[in-house]
Design a protein around this motif. Structure first.
Motif, PDB file in Angstrom:
ATOM      1  N   ILE A 234       0.860  -1.189   0.000  1.00 22.80           N
ATOM      2  CA  ILE A 234       0.000   0.000   0.000  1.00 22.80           C
ATOM      3  C   ILE A 234       0.896   1.238   0.000  1.00 22.80           C
ATOM      4  CG2 ILE A 234      -1.773   1.266   1.265  1.00 22.80           C
ATOM      5  CD1 ILE A 234      -2.702  -1.396   2.444  1.00 22.80           C
ATOM      6  N   ARG A 235       0.914   1.968  -1.070  1.00 25.63           N
ATOM      7  CA  ARG A 235       1.857   3.075  -1.269  1.00 25.63           C
ATOM      8  C   ARG A 235       1.217   4.422  -0.901  1.00 25.63           C
ATOM      9  NH1 ARG A 235       6.375   0.294  -1.697  1.00 25.63           N
ATOM     10  NH2 ARG A 235       7.400   2.069  -2.725  1.00 25.63           N
ATOM     11  N   ILE A 236       1.040   4.666   0.381  1.00 28.26           N
ATOM     12  CA  ILE A 236       0.531   5.957   0.848  1.00 28.26           C
ATOM     13  C   ILE A 236       1.739   6.793   1.282  1.00 28.26           C
ATOM     14  CG2 ILE A 236      -0.941   7.148   2.507  1.00 28.26           C
ATOM     15  CD1 ILE A 236      -2.568   4.596   2.773  1.00 28.26           C
ATOM     16  N   PRO A 237       2.050   7.867   0.555  1.00 27.15           N
ATOM     17  CA  PRO A 237       3.243   8.652   0.893  1.00 27.15           C
ATOM     18  C   PRO A 237       3.048   9.453   2.193  1.00 27.15           C
ATOM     19  CG  PRO A 237       2.021   9.704  -0.876  1.00 27.15           C
ATOM     20  CD  PRO A 237       1.346   8.388  -0.619  1.00 27.15           C
ATOM     21  N   PRO A 238       4.156   9.803   2.845  1.00 28.66           N
ATOM     22  CA  PRO A 238       5.537   9.442   2.485  1.00 28.66           C
ATOM     23  C   PRO A 238       5.862   8.000   2.902  1.00 28.66           C
ATOM     24  CG  PRO A 238       5.523  10.771   4.469  1.00 28.66           C
ATOM     25  CD  PRO A 238       4.102  10.740   3.995  1.00 28.66           C
ATOM     26  N   MET A 239       6.726   7.361   2.114  1.00 26.64           N
ATOM     27  CA  MET A 239       7.160   5.999   2.388  1.00 26.64           C
ATOM     28  C   MET A 239       8.472   6.028   3.167  1.00 26.64           C
ATOM     29  SD  MET A 239       4.758   4.191   0.982  1.00 26.64           S
ATOM     30  CE  MET A 239       5.482   2.536   0.934  1.00 26.64           C
ATOM     31  N   ILE A 240       8.585   5.145   4.147  1.00 27.35           N
ATOM     32  CA  ILE A 240       9.783   5.055   4.981  1.00 27.35           C
ATOM     33  C   ILE A 240      10.588   3.828   4.553  1.00 27.35           C
ATOM     34  CG2 ILE A 240      10.698   4.926   7.320  1.00 27.35           C
ATOM     35  CD1 ILE A 240       9.128   7.485   6.725  1.00 27.35           C
ATOM     36  N   THR A 241      11.876   4.037   4.270  1.00 23.95           N
ATOM     37  CA  THR A 241      12.759   2.942   3.857  1.00 23.95           C
ATOM     38  C   THR A 241      13.535   2.418   5.055  1.00 23.95           C
ATOM     39  OG1 THR A 241      13.010   3.971   1.684  1.00 23.95           O
ATOM     40  CG2 THR A 241      14.603   2.268   2.270  1.00 23.95           C
ATOM     41  N   PRO A 248      19.113  -5.569  -0.425  1.00 23.98           N
ATOM     42  CA  PRO A 248      19.548  -4.515  -1.349  1.00 23.98           C
ATOM     43  C   PRO A 248      18.417  -3.537  -1.659  1.00 23.98           C
ATOM     44  CG  PRO A 248      20.352  -6.648  -2.086  1.00 23.98           C
ATOM     45  CD  PRO A 248      19.410  -6.917  -0.950  1.00 23.98           C
ATOM     46  N   GLY A 249      18.657  -2.272  -1.377  1.00 23.16           N
ATOM     47  CA  GLY A 249      17.628  -1.265  -1.603  1.00 23.16           C
ATOM     48  C   GLY A 249      16.659  -1.119  -0.453  1.00 23.16           C
ATOM     49  N   GLY A 250      16.644  -2.116   0.462  1.00 25.08           N
ATOM     50  CA  GLY A 250      15.776  -2.071   1.628  1.00 25.08           C
ATOM     51  C   GLY A 250      14.312  -2.322   1.319  1.00 25.08           C
ATOM     52  N   ARG A 251      13.497  -2.212   2.348  1.00 21.40           N
ATOM     53  CA  ARG A 251      12.044  -2.322   2.206  1.00 21.40           C
ATOM     54  C   ARG A 251      11.429  -0.957   2.482  1.00 21.40           C
ATOM     55  NH1 ARG A 251      12.780  -7.184   5.674  1.00 21.40           N
ATOM     56  NH2 ARG A 251      12.622  -9.043   4.363  1.00 21.40           N
ATOM     57  N   GLN A 252      10.158  -0.814   2.114  1.00 28.81           N
ATOM     58  CA  GLN A 252       9.452   0.434   2.363  1.00 28.81           C
ATOM     59  C   GLN A 252       8.069   0.163   2.936  1.00 28.81           C
ATOM     60  OE1 GLN A 252       9.429   2.681  -1.360  1.00 28.81           O
ATOM     61  NE2 GLN A 252      11.125   3.935  -0.610  1.00 28.81           N
ATOM     62  N   ILE A 253       7.625   1.085   3.793  1.00 27.64           N
ATOM     63  CA  ILE A 253       6.268   1.010   4.314  1.00 27.64           C
ATOM     64  C   ILE A 253       5.762   2.423   4.548  1.00 27.64           C
ATOM     65  CG2 ILE A 253       6.866   0.916   6.787  1.00 27.64           C
ATOM     66  CD1 ILE A 253       4.595  -1.271   6.951  1.00 27.64           C
ATOM     67  N   SER A 254       4.480   2.613   4.417  1.00 26.32           N
ATOM     68  CA  SER A 254       3.896   3.935   4.583  1.00 26.32           C
ATOM     69  C   SER A 254       4.026   4.407   6.028  1.00 26.32           C
ATOM     70  CB  SER A 254       2.418   3.910   4.176  1.00 26.32           C
ATOM     71  OG  SER A 254       1.788   5.129   4.510  1.00 26.32           O
ATOM     72  N   CYS A 255       4.288   5.707   6.185  1.00 27.42           N
ATOM     73  CA  CYS A 255       4.401   6.271   7.534  1.00 27.42           C
ATOM     74  C   CYS A 255       3.086   6.148   8.297  1.00 27.42           C
ATOM     75  CB  CYS A 255       4.837   7.732   7.451  1.00 27.42           C
ATOM     76  SG  CYS A 255       3.590   8.840   6.778  1.00 27.42           S
ATOM     77  N   LEU A 260       0.306   4.688  13.212  1.00 26.70           N
ATOM     78  CA  LEU A 260      -0.788   3.951  13.858  1.00 26.70           C
ATOM     79  C   LEU A 260      -0.249   2.898  14.827  1.00 26.70           C
ATOM     80  CD1 LEU A 260      -3.263   3.460  10.868  1.00 26.70           C
ATOM     81  CD2 LEU A 260      -3.524   4.997  12.823  1.00 26.70           C
ATOM     82  N   SER A 261       0.814   2.204  14.427  1.00 27.86           N
ATOM     83  CA  SER A 261       1.421   1.194  15.298  1.00 27.86           C
ATOM     84  C   SER A 261       2.000   1.845  16.547  1.00 27.86           C
ATOM     85  CB  SER A 261       2.518   0.438  14.544  1.00 27.86           C
ATOM     86  OG  SER A 261       2.001  -0.242  13.427  1.00 27.86           O
TER      87      SER A 261
END
Length: 426
Positions: A234-241, A248-255, A260-261
């Protein structure tokens, strides 16, 4: 049924992760002369101040809020300090011996000893904060921390802790008994779920003839592995890497999911007084898909800031902390964790798992039997004072008998096996 099974595994994973953190903090404090000196410098003034100013403090505090007794007890006494050491010792024994969080029994134990729920929560938070500050070796973990991830998570944690503190203080100002009933209900739900899962896990292990360590077991929450993929998609910006050093390149998740967590962790910490550490690990690993290495490093910052912010700014400045109780619990838990961890070297894991299930269920019984009296005092239900008093005493006796027997068994096992345990490093 599957939901409750997943919830039980989720809670158990968090309990084990928080126990590992507790053991690490204990080792860091006890193996450093400087940290032990700081502990002594903190403890001595607290004790002397408690003895010198107990009566003036008691006379200055309001006796009633909302037509109900506000503080009972409301100030330091020798008996309360000794009780706090014993409570910390028992919680430490459970944590060290079982490898799962014994901190869950602290607030119920304090409330059973006569401490108001809001004071038990505030004191436990300050105790966790003090342990985190004294025991953290931050520079060793810096390489595993994603700063954007940690900061974003803490935004939510501070919002959640503020909300939790406001709720507890608001309920207490309306009626202290209402506050106690609310905290008791939250603990009933948490301890009931964790205790049921622990007992089922123990019975299944016993049936299968599993006598392994209580620290082992299959990977908790493995069935949740598809959920992190869905959340990260789910690509809700901004994305945190994050996790660039692992993938390689890491993972991303929406802020959004991080905030919420963090809000959930902060809310639980401020309402229950458990620091939130038991939720961080399962949320990060099993829900958000963050690696264990990054989680462990980030959790140090989470506990320091969340427990510190909630304990000081939500409770201490409003007078809802017993500093003497906090220091007593810290002293007792340091000893208990070390002793409990050593006992695991000579006791079959199956017995330890059984004791843990009984301990958590004892905490559940303690709170569920205390609830009718509080609801009757609030006139939510009709129950005679004698009946509610009997139920309350049954819960208290059952709780302290189970915890006391466990503590005596662990201490006795430790003393009988000192020769075997000499030279063992935990």
């Amino acid at each position: 049924m599957n939901f409750f099974k997943q919830w039980g595994r989720f809670m158990m994973a968090g309990a084990r992760a928080h126990a590992a953190w507790e053991l690490e903090m204990s080792n860091n404090i006890l193996r450093s002369r400087k940290r032990l000196m700081v502990l002594g410098l903190l403890t001595i003034p607290v004790l002397l101040g408690g003895w010198a100013f107990a009566e003036p403090i008691a006379s200055a505090l309001p006796g009633f809020i909302g037509d109900k007794s506000a503080y009972s007890p409301a100030f330091y006494s020798t008996g309360i300090f000794v009780a706090s050491i014993l409570i910390g010792l028992c919680a430490g024994l459970i944590t060290g011996c079982i490898g799962a969080g014994g901190g869950f029994v602290i607030a119920p134990a304090l409330m059973s000893a006569g401490i108001k729920g809001i004071l038990a929560v505030g004191t436990d938070l300050f105790h966790i904060f003090a342990k985190a500050i004294m025991g953290s070796v931050i520079h060793k973990k810096l390489g595993n921390i994603s700063v954007p991830l940690a900061v974003t998570f803490l935004i939510g944690a501070i919002l959640g802790a503020t909300t939790g503190g406001l709720i507890n203080r608001w309920l207490y100002e309306i009626n202290p008994i209402l506050s106690d009933a609310f905290i008791t209900t939250v603990y009933c739900l948490m301890l009931g779920g964790l205790g049921a899962y622990s007992m089922i896990d123990f019975l299944n292990a016993r049936k299968a003839g599993n006598a392994g360590s209580a620290h082992g077991g299959k990977s908790e929450g493995a069935e949740l592995k598809n959920l992190p993929k869905k959340l990260q998609a789910i690509r809700i910006p901004p994305m945190i890497t994050f996790d660039q050093g692992i993938i390689p390149g890491g993972r991303q998740i929406s802020c959004v999911f991080l905030i919420l967590s963090g809000a959930l962790v902060g809310l639980a910490a401020a309402i229950m007084g458990v620091g939130g550490g038991f939720l961080t690990f399962p949320i990060f690993v099993y829900l958000l898909g963050i690696s264990s290495l990054t989680t462990v490093g980030t959790d140090i910052f989470q506990i320091i800031f969340t427990a510190g912010y909630a304990g000081i700014l939500q409770y201490a400045i409003y007078g809802f902390i017993f500093f003497t109780l906090a220091m007593g619990m810290l002293l007792g838990s340091l000893l208990g964790i070390q002793m409990g961890a050593l006992v695991t070297k000579v006791v079959p894991g199956i017995y330890i798992r059984g004791f843990y299930a009984l301990s958590v269920l004892a905490g559940f019984i303690n709170r569920i039997f205390a609830l009718p009296k509080k609801l009757a005092d609030l006139e939510f239900i009709t129950l005679s004072k004698s009946a509610s008093g009997i139920l309350d005493k049954i819960g208290i006796f059952a709780f302290f008998i189970v915890i006391g027997v466990f503590a005596i068994w662990v201490v006795g096992t430790f003393l009988l096996n000192i020769k075997k345990l000499k030279g063992v490093h935990v």
